[in-house]
Design a protein around this motif. Structure first.
Motif, PDB file in Angstrom:
ATOM      1  N   SER A   6       0.626  -1.195   0.281  1.00 13.05           N
ATOM      2  CA  SER A   6      -0.162  -0.217  -0.139  1.00 13.05           C
ATOM      3  C   SER A   6       0.873   1.050  -0.221  1.00 13.05           C
ATOM      4  CB  SER A   6      -0.757   0.521   0.917  1.00 13.05           C
ATOM      5  OG  SER A   6      -1.422   1.234   1.611  1.00 13.05           O
ATOM      6  N   ILE A   7       0.862   2.238  -0.782  1.00 11.01           N
ATOM      7  CA  ILE A   7       1.663   2.723  -1.106  1.00 11.01           C
ATOM      8  C   ILE A   7       0.680   3.791   0.285  1.00 11.01           C
ATOM      9  CG2 ILE A   7       2.121   5.499  -2.274  1.00 11.01           C
ATOM     10  CD1 ILE A   7       1.550   3.578  -4.566  1.00 11.01           C
ATOM     11  N   ASN A   8       2.543   4.855   0.766  1.00 12.11           N
ATOM     12  CA  ASN A   8       2.407   5.330   2.163  1.00 12.11           C
ATOM     13  C   ASN A   8       2.681   6.969   1.644  1.00 12.11           C
ATOM     14  OD1 ASN A   8       2.166   5.982   4.875  1.00 12.11           O
ATOM     15  ND2 ASN A   8       2.029   4.140   5.486  1.00 12.11           N
ATOM     16  N   ASP A   9       2.214   7.640   1.878  1.00  8.49           N
ATOM     17  CA  ASP A   9       2.466   9.062   2.120  1.00  8.49           C
ATOM     18  C   ASP A   9       3.700   9.605   2.947  1.00  8.49           C
ATOM     19  OD1 ASP A   9       0.620   9.996   0.859  1.00  8.49           O
ATOM     20  OD2 ASP A   9      -0.011  10.855   2.286  1.00  8.49           O
ATOM     21  N   SER A  10       4.173   8.486   3.955  1.00 10.76           N
ATOM     22  CA  SER A  10       5.423   8.521   4.630  1.00 10.76           C
ATOM     23  C   SER A  10       6.336   8.286   4.081  1.00 10.76           C
ATOM     24  CB  SER A  10       5.655   8.404   6.175  1.00 10.76           C
ATOM     25  OG  SER A  10       5.523   6.952   5.968  1.00 10.76           O
ATOM     26  N   GLY A  11       6.212   6.920   2.552  1.00 12.09           N
ATOM     27  CA  GLY A  11       7.379   6.486   1.826  1.00 12.09           C
ATOM     28  C   GLY A  11       7.335   5.300   2.164  1.00 12.09           C
ATOM     29  N   GLU A  12       6.948   5.028   3.344  1.00  9.28           N
ATOM     30  CA  GLU A  12       7.677   3.544   4.476  1.00  9.28           C
ATOM     31  C   GLU A  12       6.514   2.937   3.688  1.00  9.28           C
ATOM     32  OE1 GLU A  12       9.778   1.356   5.958  1.00  9.28           O
ATOM     33  OE2 GLU A  12      11.298   3.078   4.629  1.00  9.28           O
ATOM     34  N   ASP A  13       6.337   2.175   2.379  1.00  6.99           N
ATOM     35  CA  ASP A  13       5.123   1.281   1.796  1.00  6.99           C
ATOM     36  C   ASP A  13       5.250   0.380   2.579  1.00  6.99           C
ATOM     37  OD1 ASP A  13       4.243   3.316  -0.194  1.00  6.99           O
ATOM     38  OD2 ASP A  13       5.930   2.291  -1.667  1.00  6.99           O
ATOM     39  N   ASP A  14       3.937  -0.127   2.471  1.00 13.32           N
ATOM     40  CA  ASP A  14       3.445  -0.727   3.603  1.00 13.32           C
ATOM     41  C   ASP A  14       3.026  -2.123   2.971  1.00 13.32           C
ATOM     42  OD1 ASP A  14       1.945  -2.340   5.923  1.00 13.32           O
ATOM     43  OD2 ASP A  14       0.002  -0.561   5.582  1.00 13.32           O
ATOM     44  N   LYS A  15       3.815  -3.745   3.305  1.00  9.43           N
ATOM     45  CA  LYS A  15       3.329  -4.605   2.809  1.00  9.43           C
ATOM     46  C   LYS A  15       1.796  -5.067   3.799  1.00  9.43           C
ATOM     47  CE  LYS A  15       4.947  -8.898   1.799  1.00  9.43           C
ATOM     48  NZ  LYS A  15       6.289 -10.086   1.539  1.00  9.43           N
ATOM     49  N   VAL A  16       1.043  -5.887   2.504  1.00 10.44           N
ATOM     50  CA  VAL A  16      -0.284  -6.332   2.682  1.00 10.44           C
ATOM     51  C   VAL A  16      -0.954  -7.620   2.598  1.00 10.44           C
ATOM     52  CG1 VAL A  16      -1.203  -3.641   2.572  1.00 10.44           C
ATOM     53  CG2 VAL A  16      -1.626  -5.358   0.473  1.00 10.44           C
ATOM     54  N   GLY A  17      -0.244  -7.883   1.419  1.00  6.06           N
ATOM     55  CA  GLY A  17      -0.154  -9.355   1.483  1.00  6.06           C
ATOM     56  C   GLY A  17       0.460 -10.090   0.362  1.00  6.06           C
ATOM     57  N   GLU A  18       0.113 -11.068   0.022  1.00 11.73           N
ATOM     58  CA  GLU A  18       1.825 -11.787  -1.434  1.00 11.73           C
ATOM     59  C   GLU A  18       0.925 -12.989  -2.039  1.00 11.73           C
ATOM     60  OE1 GLU A  18       5.698 -12.390   0.273  1.00 11.73           O
ATOM     61  OE2 GLU A  18       5.428 -14.748  -0.280  1.00 11.73           O
ATOM     62  N   LEU A  19       1.212 -13.044  -3.160  1.00  9.83           N
ATOM     63  CA  LEU A  19       0.181 -14.146  -3.992  1.00  9.83           C
ATOM     64  C   LEU A  19       2.387 -14.852  -4.759  1.00  9.83           C
ATOM     65  CD1 LEU A  19      -1.111 -15.784  -5.553  1.00  9.83           C
ATOM     66  CD2 LEU A  19      -0.666 -13.998  -7.034  1.00  9.83           C
ATOM     67  N   LEU A  20       2.544 -16.404  -4.208  1.00 11.93           N
ATOM     68  CA  LEU A  20       2.882 -17.428  -4.578  1.00 11.93           C
ATOM     69  C   LEU A  20       1.730 -17.873  -5.840  1.00 11.93           C
ATOM     70  CD1 LEU A  20       5.448 -20.133  -3.467  1.00 11.93           C
ATOM     71  CD2 LEU A  20       3.865 -20.458  -5.088  1.00 11.93           C
ATOM     72  N   PHE A  21       2.808 -17.514  -6.868  1.00 15.37           N
ATOM     73  CA  PHE A  21       1.811 -18.097  -8.552  1.00 15.37           C
ATOM     74  C   PHE A  21       2.340 -19.179  -8.999  1.00 15.37           C
ATOM     75  CE2 PHE A  21      -0.241 -16.929 -12.948  1.00 15.37           C
ATOM     76  CZ  PHE A  21      -1.704 -17.516 -12.366  1.00 15.37           C
ATOM     77  N   ARG A  22       2.383 -20.925  -9.253  1.00 15.03           N
ATOM     78  CA  ARG A  22       2.836 -20.753 -10.215  1.00 15.03           C
ATOM     79  C   ARG A  22       2.288 -22.197 -11.335  1.00 15.03           C
ATOM     80  NH1 ARG A  22       4.137 -25.070  -5.859  1.00 15.03           N
ATOM     81  NH2 ARG A  22       5.970 -23.747  -5.476  1.00 15.03           N
ATOM     82  N   VAL A  23       2.843 -22.215 -12.418  1.00 20.74           N
ATOM     83  CA  VAL A  23       2.613 -22.124 -13.278  1.00 20.74           C
ATOM     84  C   VAL A  23       3.059 -23.212 -14.023  1.00 20.74           C
ATOM     85  CG1 VAL A  23       1.309 -19.641 -14.083  1.00 20.74           C
ATOM     86  CG2 VAL A  23       4.284 -20.738 -14.657  1.00 20.74           C
ATOM     87  N   PHE A  24       2.759 -24.081 -15.048  1.00 26.20           N
ATOM     88  CA  PHE A  24       3.120 -25.396 -15.706  1.00 26.20           C
ATOM     89  C   PHE A  24       3.699 -25.105 -17.122  1.00 26.20           C
ATOM     90  CE2 PHE A  24       3.488 -30.395 -17.460  1.00 26.20           C
ATOM     91  CZ  PHE A  24       4.379 -29.726 -16.755  1.00 26.20           C
ATOM     92  N   LYS A  25       4.267 -24.901 -17.482  1.00 22.19           N
ATOM     93  CA  LYS A  25       4.737 -24.519 -18.710  1.00 22.19           C
ATOM     94  C   LYS A  25       4.897 -25.651 -19.881  1.00 22.19           C
ATOM     95  CE  LYS A  25       5.082 -20.752 -21.689  1.00 22.19           C
ATOM     96  NZ  LYS A  25       3.491 -20.615 -22.981  1.00 22.19           N
ATOM     97  N   PHE A  26       4.219 -26.276 -21.190  1.00 24.57           N
ATOM     98  CA  PHE A  26       4.898 -27.035 -21.068  1.00 24.57           C
ATOM     99  C   PHE A  26       4.342 -27.622 -22.224  1.00 24.57           C
ATOM    100  CE2 PHE A  26       0.215 -29.225 -22.092  1.00 24.57           C
ATOM    101  CZ  PHE A  26      -0.562 -27.731 -20.854  1.00 24.57           C
ATOM    102  N   LYS A  27       4.824 -28.644 -23.455  1.00 22.53           N
ATOM    103  CA  LYS A  27       4.457 -28.945 -25.059  1.00 22.53           C
ATOM    104  C   LYS A  27       3.364 -29.918 -24.182  1.00 22.53           C
ATOM    105  CE  LYS A  27       9.013 -29.286 -26.094  1.00 22.53           C
ATOM    106  NZ  LYS A  27      10.305 -30.369 -26.389  1.00 22.53           N
ATOM    107  N   PRO A  28       2.301 -30.063 -25.114  1.00 26.47           N
ATOM    108  CA  PRO A  28       0.699 -30.868 -24.624  1.00 26.47           C
ATOM    109  C   PRO A  28       1.467 -32.196 -24.813  1.00 26.47           C
ATOM    110  CG  PRO A  28       0.005 -29.284 -26.132  1.00 26.47           C
ATOM    111  CD  PRO A  28       2.226 -28.258 -25.765  1.00 26.47           C
ATOM    112  N   ALA A  29       1.142 -33.029 -24.177  1.00 23.37           N
ATOM    113  CA  ALA A  29       0.989 -34.508 -24.543  1.00 23.37           C
ATOM    114  C   ALA A  29      -0.366 -34.765 -26.115  1.00 23.37           C
ATOM    115  CB  ALA A  29       0.911 -34.850 -23.187  1.00 23.37           C
ATOM    116  N   ASN A  30      -0.975 -34.402 -26.143  1.00 23.59           N
ATOM    117  CA  ASN A  30      -2.175 -34.173 -26.991  1.00 23.59           C
ATOM    118  C   ASN A  30      -2.209 -33.233 -27.189  1.00 23.59           C
ATOM    119  OD1 ASN A  30      -2.131 -37.498 -26.611  1.00 23.59           O
ATOM    120  ND2 ASN A  30      -2.988 -37.020 -24.323  1.00 23.59           N
ATOM    121  N   PRO A  31      -1.774 -32.905 -28.025  1.00 28.39           N
ATOM    122  CA  PRO A  31      -2.295 -31.627 -28.536  1.00 28.39           C
ATOM    123  C   PRO A  31      -3.866 -31.256 -28.895  1.00 28.39           C
ATOM    124  CG  PRO A  31       0.021 -32.275 -30.011  1.00 28.39           C
ATOM    125  CD  PRO A  31      -0.813 -33.529 -29.028  1.00 28.39           C
ATOM    126  N   VAL A  32      -4.815 -30.057 -28.755  1.00 28.18           N
ATOM    127  CA  VAL A  32      -5.757 -30.339 -28.687  1.00 28.18           C
ATOM    128  C   VAL A  32      -6.202 -30.211 -30.162  1.00 28.18           C
ATOM    129  CG1 VAL A  32      -7.934 -29.153 -28.412  1.00 28.18           C
ATOM    130  CG2 VAL A  32      -6.230 -29.653 -26.446  1.00 28.18           C
TER     131      VAL A  32
END
Lengths: 330, 140
Positions: A154-180
């Motif tokens: 969160s942007i804080n006027d004082s300059g000390e921005d304040d962490k509000v949360g985190e997201l771990l995002f994992r994807v699988f980047k792949f060659k399809p086994a059975n191309p559609v």
């Protein structure tokens, strides 16, 4: 498994941080209320100011799982609010894709919340390329698990921005086994507008079948020998049911006409002249007039039939002025 | 309505089951959910685009799934519960015409932080759409 040569620079990118992506909008009650409405979330903490006032927050807060929404690009994809980084945090996926791994599927989404955010807060996130797996073979295909960690502030006027949360995002980047097998793309997704069809009954069928054969068939009464059009179940003069048809020459003259300007209904051209044609056999019929400018239409002008087939399924008698050339042939 | 009553930390026990929640998956929920989360990826609102990606129809976006998980847990926990995390694993897609049934149970309690962990799964006719855990602090 030994790594591919092309993976080396990608592995060296692990740990790389990408700059801020800033929210278009401050956290606001309208977007929160609409989100709650669609999702069926009925917790008054997010929409009932009086209730929220009594909570430890003292005011409305945003639903925690809405965290990511605030910083989405929106309608114009990859278009972020002014001040956002030009760097693409998904660069690594593009690099893997270039090596022949076209598909992607999200595998994990892990949100952690430091605190709830209040109305008026302006958020941004930064991204860290956290990890890339060895090449893995799964039921979906062969590829790499890529983990990104987004940190929300969160942007804080004082300059000390304040962490509000985190997201771990994992994807699988792949060659399809059975191309559609992709469905064949039509030239245009829009349906073709066809010319409206006549309603055809046992009484009128001969007329339309005649058109298909290039014949202008006019109903004839065997009892009183008169012609009538449009076709009917009974003779309009003597009420006999003994009806057959005769072939008309297709020549006639313009008895009256109207020009359709509005509404413009597809697939017709507009203005669209419609004539009432008196055939030389004495009966009249209405038909579209073609090959003539509407300003040149004159009562009494000589016309002749032209059979035209529409949409490969329907032949109609239209009338055009008798051309000098055509006249000279007769 | 979400019950105004919030469940008390001391009244929860590992093994407690959450009331099941069945959510009809509709085109309106998928597209409305995508737009409400500002996700304009065509596969979430444009059937032709979704089919070109090899899907039979538009499919639910992750942020809507997150929201529905929040709704499911919050409906049970009440308005004074506070989410600490929401961690999901994604499975088969949610397509229109299906129903997702959310089920969950308390798996863990931390007395010091008054936090409970709920393990949950959302299943549709094709299998598990979402599974994961949510940690909540509850009042005593």
């Amino acid at each position: 498994m030994a790594d591919y040569e092309w993976l080396k620079p990608i592995r060296e990118m692990v740990g790389r941080e990408y700059g801020r992506i800033i929210a278009w909008d401050e956290v606001n009650p309208a977007m929160v209320r609409q989100w709650c409405e669609v999702m069926g979330v009925e917790n008054p903490l997010y929409t009932d100011a009086e209730y929220a006032h009594q909570s430890e927050f003292g005011e409305l807060v945003a639903p925690p799982s809405m965290l990511q929404s605030w910083c989405e690009a929106g309608f114009y994809r990859d278009s972020y609010a002014p001040g956002s980084t030009e760097d693409n945090p998904y660069t690594v996926l593009k690099l893997i894709e270039a090596e022949g791994y076209p598909s992607v599927v999200a595998v994990n989404s892990e949100l952690t919340f430091e605190r709830y955010v209040k109305m008026g807060e302006k958020l941004y996130y930064t991204t860290r390329f956290d990890a890339i797996s060895e090449e893995k073979v799964t039921a979906l295909g062969t590829g790499f698990f890529v983990t990104l960690i987004m940190s929300y502030f969160s942007i804080n006027d004082s300059g000390e921005d304040d962490k509000v949360g985190e997201l771990l995002f994992r994807v699988f980047k792949f060659k399809p086994a059975n191309p559609v097998a992709r469905p064949e793309k039509t030239e245009s997704g829009l349906p073709k507008i066809k010319r409206p069809k006549p309603g055809i009954s046992d009484d009128t069928r001969f007329f339309w079948e005649g058109c298909e054969q290039g014949e202008l068939r006019i109903q004839h009464c065997k009892a009183c020998d008169k012609l009538q059009h449009p076709p009917a179940p009974v003779c309009m003069y003597c009420h006999s049911f003994e009806l057959d048809y005769q072939l008309a020459s297709g020549k006639g003259q313009l008895y009256s006409f109207v020009v359709m300007h509005y509404p413009e209904v597809p697939p017709f051209d507009h203005p669209n002249p419609i004539g009432l044609i008196e055939l030389e056999e004495g009966v009249r019929l209405s038909a579209q007039l073609i090959d003539v400018d509407k300003d040149q239409l004159q009562i009494g002008m000589a016309l002749e039939v032209r059979f035209e087939t529409f949409d490969d399924e329907m032949t109609l008698p239209l009338f055009a002025p008798v051309s000098a050339a055509a006249e000279s042939l007769t | 309505m979400t019950s105004m009553k919030t469940i008390n930390f001391n009244d929860t026990n590992p093994g407690d089951k959450l009331p099941e929640l069945e959510i009809p998956v509709t085109v309106a929920l998928i597209t409305g959910g995508a737009i409400a989360t500002r996700d304009y990826f065509p596969g979430h609102h444009d059937k032709d685009a979704a089919q070109e990606l090899g899907s039979p129809h538009v499919f639910m976006n992750i942020l809507t799934t997150n929201a529905l998980v929040q709704r499911f847990v919050e409906k049970w926990a009440g308005p004074q519960a506070r989410f600490k995390d929401l961690k999901i694993k994604l499975g088969v897609p949610n397509y229109p015409g299906d129903t997702m049934k959310l089920m969950g149970e308390v798996t863990d309690k931390d007395e010091v932080s008054q936090t409970v962990t709920v393990a949950l799964a959302g299943k549709n006719s094709m299998g598990t759409h979402v599974s994961g855990t949510v940690s909540l602090t509850l009042p005593v």
